[in-house]
Motif scaffolding. Sequence first.
Motif, PDB file in Angstrom:
ATOM      1  N   UNK A 173      -3.159  32.828 -35.233  1.00  0.00           N
ATOM      2  CA  UNK A 173      -3.616  32.142 -36.534  1.00  0.00           C
ATOM      3  C   UNK A 173      -5.229  31.647 -36.374  1.00  0.00           C
ATOM      4  N   UNK A 174      -5.336  30.937 -35.368  1.00  0.00           N
ATOM      5  CA  UNK A 174      -6.764  30.461 -35.088  1.00  0.00           C
ATOM      6  C   UNK A 174      -7.698  31.486 -35.048  1.00  0.00           C
ATOM      7  N   UNK A 175      -7.385  32.598 -34.384  1.00  0.00           N
ATOM      8  CA  UNK A 175      -8.261  33.814 -34.223  1.00  0.00           C
ATOM      9  C   UNK A 175      -8.516  34.466 -35.704  1.00  0.00           C
ATOM     10  N   UNK A 176      -7.286  34.543 -36.498  1.00  0.00           N
ATOM     11  CA  UNK A 176      -7.493  35.100 -37.684  1.00  0.00           C
ATOM     12  C   UNK A 176      -8.373  34.162 -38.690  1.00  0.00           C
ATOM     13  N   UNK A 177      -8.544  33.030 -38.451  1.00  0.00           N
ATOM     14  CA  UNK A 177      -9.517  32.119 -39.086  1.00  0.00           C
ATOM     15  C   UNK A 177     -11.057  32.554 -38.932  1.00  0.00           C
ATOM     16  N   UNK A 178     -11.382  33.045 -37.750  1.00  0.00           N
ATOM     17  CA  UNK A 178     -12.563  33.783 -37.566  1.00  0.00           C
ATOM     18  C   UNK A 178     -12.859  35.013 -37.747  1.00  0.00           C
ATOM     19  N   UNK A 179     -11.796  35.961 -37.559  1.00  0.00           N
ATOM     20  CA  UNK A 179     -11.819  37.415 -37.609  1.00  0.00           C
ATOM     21  C   UNK A 179     -11.168  38.022 -38.801  1.00  0.00           C
ATOM     22  N   UNK A 180     -11.645  38.817 -39.465  1.00  0.00           N
ATOM     23  CA  UNK A 180     -10.736  39.492 -40.710  1.00  0.00           C
ATOM     24  C   UNK A 180     -10.006  40.485 -39.547  1.00  0.00           C
ATOM     25  N   UNK A 181      -9.156  41.221 -40.770  1.00  0.00           N
ATOM     26  CA  UNK A 181      -8.266  42.138 -40.087  1.00  0.00           C
ATOM     27  C   UNK A 181      -8.796  43.308 -39.034  1.00  0.00           C
TER      28      UNK A 181
ATOM     29  N   UNK B 129     -10.315  41.481 -35.917  1.00  0.00           N
ATOM     30  CA  UNK B 129      -9.234  41.246 -35.021  1.00  0.00           C
ATOM     31  C   UNK B 129      -9.019  42.484 -34.334  1.00  0.00           C
ATOM     32  N   UNK B 130      -8.661  43.641 -35.272  1.00  0.00           N
ATOM     33  CA  UNK B 130      -8.406  44.598 -34.422  1.00  0.00           C
ATOM     34  C   UNK B 130      -9.431  45.308 -33.233  1.00  0.00           C
ATOM     35  N   UNK B 131     -10.417  45.027 -33.652  1.00  0.00           N
ATOM     36  CA  UNK B 131     -11.520  45.613 -32.835  1.00  0.00           C
ATOM     37  C   UNK B 131     -11.583  44.667 -31.499  1.00  0.00           C
ATOM     38  N   UNK B 132     -11.401  43.434 -31.719  1.00  0.00           N
ATOM     39  CA  UNK B 132     -11.329  42.550 -30.730  1.00  0.00           C
ATOM     40  C   UNK B 132     -10.123  42.723 -29.838  1.00  0.00           C
ATOM     41  N   UNK B 133      -9.093  43.257 -30.427  1.00  0.00           N
ATOM     42  CA  UNK B 133      -7.796  43.512 -29.481  1.00  0.00           C
ATOM     43  C   UNK B 133      -7.988  44.838 -28.847  1.00  0.00           C
ATOM     44  N   UNK B 134      -8.674  45.718 -29.535  1.00  0.00           N
ATOM     45  CA  UNK B 134      -8.964  47.040 -28.618  1.00  0.00           C
ATOM     46  C   UNK B 134      -9.949  46.720 -27.603  1.00  0.00           C
ATOM     47  N   UNK B 135     -10.757  45.831 -27.776  1.00  0.00           N
ATOM     48  CA  UNK B 135     -11.950  45.628 -26.640  1.00  0.00           C
ATOM     49  C   UNK B 135     -11.177  45.094 -25.509  1.00  0.00           C
ATOM     50  N   UNK B 136     -10.307  44.156 -25.772  1.00  0.00           N
ATOM     51  CA  UNK B 136      -9.218  43.510 -24.662  1.00  0.00           C
ATOM     52  C   UNK B 136      -8.555  44.426 -24.163  1.00  0.00           C
ATOM     53  N   UNK B 137      -7.892  45.325 -24.741  1.00  0.00           N
ATOM     54  CA  UNK B 137      -7.180  46.575 -24.305  1.00  0.00           C
ATOM     55  C   UNK B 137      -7.797  47.291 -23.515  1.00  0.00           C
TER      56      UNK B 137
ATOM     57  N   UNK C 137      -7.783  34.204 -26.363  1.00  0.00           N
ATOM     58  CA  UNK C 137      -7.025  35.561 -26.519  1.00  0.00           C
ATOM     59  C   UNK C 137      -6.982  36.219 -25.044  1.00  0.00           C
ATOM     60  N   UNK C 138      -8.278  36.491 -24.569  1.00  0.00           N
ATOM     61  CA  UNK C 138      -8.278  37.234 -23.197  1.00  0.00           C
ATOM     62  C   UNK C 138      -7.560  36.564 -22.211  1.00  0.00           C
ATOM     63  N   UNK C 139      -7.785  35.373 -22.053  1.00  0.00           N
ATOM     64  CA  UNK C 139      -7.173  34.637 -20.909  1.00  0.00           C
ATOM     65  C   UNK C 139      -5.527  34.658 -21.379  1.00  0.00           C
ATOM     66  N   UNK C 140      -5.026  34.267 -22.409  1.00  0.00           N
ATOM     67  CA  UNK C 140      -3.620  34.541 -22.855  1.00  0.00           C
ATOM     68  C   UNK C 140      -3.224  36.005 -22.553  1.00  0.00           C
ATOM     69  N   UNK C 141      -3.778  36.934 -22.659  1.00  0.00           N
ATOM     70  CA  UNK C 141      -3.249  38.231 -22.393  1.00  0.00           C
ATOM     71  C   UNK C 141      -3.305  38.350 -20.892  1.00  0.00           C
ATOM     72  N   UNK C 142      -4.162  38.021 -20.152  1.00  0.00           N
ATOM     73  CA  UNK C 142      -4.184  38.255 -18.699  1.00  0.00           C
ATOM     74  C   UNK C 142      -3.424  37.358 -17.893  1.00  0.00           C
ATOM     75  N   UNK C 143      -3.024  36.256 -18.447  1.00  0.00           N
ATOM     76  CA  UNK C 143      -2.117  35.201 -17.791  1.00  0.00           C
ATOM     77  C   UNK C 143      -0.410  35.398 -18.140  1.00  0.00           C
ATOM     78  N   UNK C 144       0.175  35.713 -17.192  1.00  0.00           N
ATOM     79  CA  UNK C 144       1.901  35.970 -17.166  1.00  0.00           C
ATOM     80  C   UNK C 144       2.181  34.560 -17.756  1.00  0.00           C
ATOM     81  N   UNK C 145       3.142  34.779 -18.535  1.00  0.00           N
ATOM     82  CA  UNK C 145       3.881  33.656 -19.073  1.00  0.00           C
ATOM     83  C   UNK C 145       5.262  33.629 -19.078  1.00  0.00           C
ATOM     84  N   UNK C 146       5.944  33.289 -18.012  1.00  0.00           N
ATOM     85  CA  UNK C 146       7.420  33.455 -17.802  1.00  0.00           C
ATOM     86  C   UNK C 146       8.302  32.738 -18.928  1.00  0.00           C
TER      87      UNK C 146
END
Length: 82
Positions: free
Chosen positions: A37-45, A48-56, A17-26
Amino acid sequence: MAGRPHFTDAERVALELVEAVLTPNPYGERVPDELFARAAVHYDEKALWTLTMAIAQMCFFIPVALIAKPVPGKPLGQNYTG
């Protein structure tokens, strides 16, 4: 995964997820539905939101470090080159 034996599956998908956020995709989304979907298998809502905020938060400081080049050990207000 054989190439990354030191990380759990949840840690691997978090790193992806971190790599995807930091890598531009034209050609499309940075975080495709499949990766989410793969992340949602390992993290509840909430997790996943906490992880998103940490990445942000991490992403917020990357431009500061790249542009301002703070000098370690200097006090606030005096910790930038220039």
